[in-house]
Design an enzyme around this catalytic site. Structure first.
Site, short mmCIF file in Angstrom:
data_model
loop_
_atom_site.label_atom_id
_atom_site.label_comp_id
_atom_site.label_asym_id
_atom_site.label_seq_id
_atom_site.Cartn_x
_atom_site.Cartn_y
_atom_site.Cartn_z
N LYS A 1 0.91 -1.18 0.04
CA LYS A 1 0.00 0.03 -0.18
C LYS A 1 0.87 1.01 0.05
CE LYS A 1 -3.34 2.38 2.91
NZ LYS A 1 -4.25 2.56 3.97
N ASP B 1 -2.85 9.96 3.57
CA ASP B 1 -4.41 9.58 3.71
C ASP B 1 -5.26 10.64 4.73
OD1 ASP B 1 -6.65 8.32 3.86
OD2 ASP B 1 -6.11 6.66 5.20
N LYS C 1 -10.70 12.41 8.13
CA LYS C 1 -10.35 11.94 9.55
C LYS C 1 -10.29 13.33 10.60
CE LYS C 1 -6.90 8.28 8.08
NZ LYS C 1 -7.62 7.24 8.75
N ASP D 1 1.28 6.35 5.55
CA ASP D 1 0.36 5.37 4.97
C ASP D 1 0.99 4.69 3.78
OD1 ASP D 1 -2.03 4.19 5.51
OD2 ASP D 1 -3.24 5.39 4.40
N ASP E 1 -12.39 6.59 3.71
CA ASP E 1 -11.21 6.52 4.66
C ASP E 1 -10.65 4.75 4.45
OD1 ASP E 1 -9.26 6.96 6.00
OD2 ASP E 1 -10.11 7.24 7.92
N GLU F 1 -9.72 3.22 2.01
CA GLU F 1 -9.14 3.35 0.73
C GLU F 1 -8.04 2.48 0.44
OE1 GLU F 1 -7.60 4.98 3.20
OE2 GLU F 1 -5.67 4.83 2.76
N ARG G 1 -7.81 -0.69 0.84
CA ARG G 1 -8.31 -2.14 0.15
C ARG G 1 -8.80 -1.71 -0.95
NH1 ARG G 1 -12.63 -2.73 5.00
NH2 ARG G 1 -10.99 -1.59 6.10
#
Ligand code: BES
Ligand code: MN
Ligand code: ZN
Length: 485
Positions: free
Chosen positions: A250, A255, A262, A273, A332, A334, A336
């Site tokens: 990833k 993020d 968030k 991230d 959020d 994201e 996956r």
């Protein structure tokens, strides 16, 4: 730091400082005339308590006695921690050349490797973002010499390659998101590829990602003007053996959460991230440098998750490259979405074993804290390899459950899948089961490193990026290279 091995006694090396480990109930192995080091132990100043430090000046050198604990509890991690503690004191005292006298009868813990790892990781500093090199910290130790009766040159050289890769991954993590963009991560991949003949790299931008039908990855990327990057790094040495290893990371370079934004408090940390992606890229660089005979296809999905005018919205539905449709219940979740298309891509490119690393869920932080990475595996022989690799590398991983009932929780109400289960219902395992839909039946392991990627609190990586998974991936590549097809 220059790192070398010697079979010379520590006292006769050109070091200004020598580190000697103390084991509970055992004497000083090579004391100097008159027993000055043992005298320090007898006086209670030097102690075997883990990471306890004492300093003496004898025979024109500085001696640092560091506690290693009991013989029974001695392992590679104890040595890494001792090395980190000793390095910290040595640097504070202005040491330039440091010799480590390896403890005797500790072969099974690979002490040379552990001492190199502990020292080089502890010496790591992130200085790129400062205008001047001088950050007020004491100047760096220039050289580490590993002294042992046996020749440790190969072990030392191997450990240097891997630990430098760990530290480079930390650089990528620690870099601010306005600099460590998807494009910059792609450039780093190109740089890695350029350094080794058996590596090739291809970076695909927004148009290419869309053309590949990667609707889930593209959906995350549509919220930002920053060009996303699908990074494919291949390692194909002539003498490769074993199955093709697919490494997937990833690479969300920032993020914000997107429209499901968030809270402000810890949002700045979301530059890390992309840790999974950084670990994948730097591990492949180390694997190539070590010339391991294994074929690798590495895929990193890099993008920001922002909330620009074109951003995906809760309720939107997208079609993945695998053909399955996903409803975005929470923008959020994201990671996956990006990984779904990247895992599928790795399978398409010929991966015969899969492992991914992702800072995927905040929930894994509540479950395992910053101690263990969560591990999900859908194939027992592959689980044994992956857990064996992590154990060899000295990275703590804890096996977590996959189950059809977690899979059911990420079935969509309007699309095939939903990117979020109901709140507080096994968030880390439902995330894993979401990914499981995209692994094409290939043996697959998933690491959730949201906790372990950052601020580990360990003496060799207390603050900021930890470079987690680089060591495990390299160890895994070694094992796969030895495995029958
Ligand atoms: N990148 C985060 C996970 C994360 C959290 C990493 C804290 C490091 C530290 C991930 O994209 C995320 O936001 N996950 C959500 C999923 C949820 C909306 C289903 C989470 O864990 O809250
Ligand atoms: Mn997120
Ligand atoms: Zn994320």
């Amino acid at each position: 730091m220059r790192v070398t091995a010697t079979t010379e006694a520590a006292a006769s090396t050109a070091a200004d400082t020598v580190v000697v480990g103390l084991i509970e109930g055992e004497g000083i192995p090579h004391d100097l005339d008159g027993g000055p080091l043992q005298a320090l132990v007898d006086a209670g100043e030097a102690r075997a308590k883990p990471q306890h430090l004492a300093v003496a000046h004898v025979a024109g050198k500085r001696w640092i006695l560091v506690g290693l604990g009991t013989r029974e509890a001695l392992d590679a991690e104890a040595l890494r921690l001792a090395a980190a503690a000793a390095h910290g004191r040595a640097r504070d005292l202005g040491a330039e050349v440091l010799t480590w006298e390896l403890p005797h009868k500790a072969r099974e813990h690979e002490p040379a490797r552990a001492v190199v790892e502990g020292t080089l990781m502890a010496a790591y500093r992130f200085t790129e973002a400062r205008s001047s090199e001088d950050d007020g910290a004491p100047s760096a130790v220039r050289e580490l010499i590993v002294s042992d009766h046996a020749d440790q040159a190969d072990a030392v050289a191997g450990a240097v390659i891997v630990t430098e890769a760990v530290n480079r991954a930390r650089d990528l993590q620690n870099a601010p998101a306005n600099r460590m963009t998807p494009t910059a991560l792609g450039q780093r991949a190109q740089e890695i590829a350029a350094a080794h003949g058996a590596l090739t790299c291809e970076v695909t931008g927004r148009a290419g990602i869309e053309a590949l039908g990667m609707g889930a990855f593209a959906a995350v990327a549509q919220g930002t003007d920053e060009e996303p990057a699908l990074i494919v790094l291949r390692y194909e040495p002539a003498d490769a053996a074993g199955p093709v290893l697919g490494l997937v990371g990833k690479g969300v370079t920032f993020d914000s959460g997107g429209i499901s934004i968030k809270p402000a408090g810890s949002m700045a940390d979301m530059k890390y991230d992309m840790t999974g992606g950084a670990a994948v890229l730097e591990a492949v660089g180390a694997i190539a440098e070590l010339e391991l005979p294994v074929r690798i296809v590495a895929v990193v999905g890099a993008t920001e998750n922002l909330l620009g005018p074109r951003a995906m919205k809760p309720g939107d539905v997208f079609t993945t490259a695998a053909g399955k449709t996903v409803q975005v219940d929470n923008t959020d979740a994201e990671g996956r979405l990006v990984l779904a298309d990247c895992l599928h891509h790795a399978v398409t490119l010929g991966a015969e074993r899969l492992v991914d690393a992702a800072t995927l869920t905040g929930a894994i932080m509540s479950t395992l804290g910053r101690v263990y990475s969560g591990l999900w595996v859908d194939d027992e022989p592959w689980a044994a390899e992956v857990q064996g690799a992590a154990a060899q590398a000295g990275e703590l991983v804890w096996r977590m459950p996959l189950h059809e009932r977690y899979a059911e929780l990420v079935k969509g109400s309007v699309a095939d899948l939903a990117n979020q289960a109901a709140p507080r219902t096994g968030a880390s395992s439902t995330a894993a089961e979401f990914l499981h839909n995209f692994t094409g039946g290939v043996p697959w392991a998933h690491f959730d490193i949201a906790g372990t990627a950052w601020d580990s609190g360990r003496a060799y990586a207390p603050k900021g990026g930890t470079g987690v998974m680089v060591r495990t991936f390299v160890a895994l590549a070694k094992r796969v290279a030895q495995a029958p097809q």
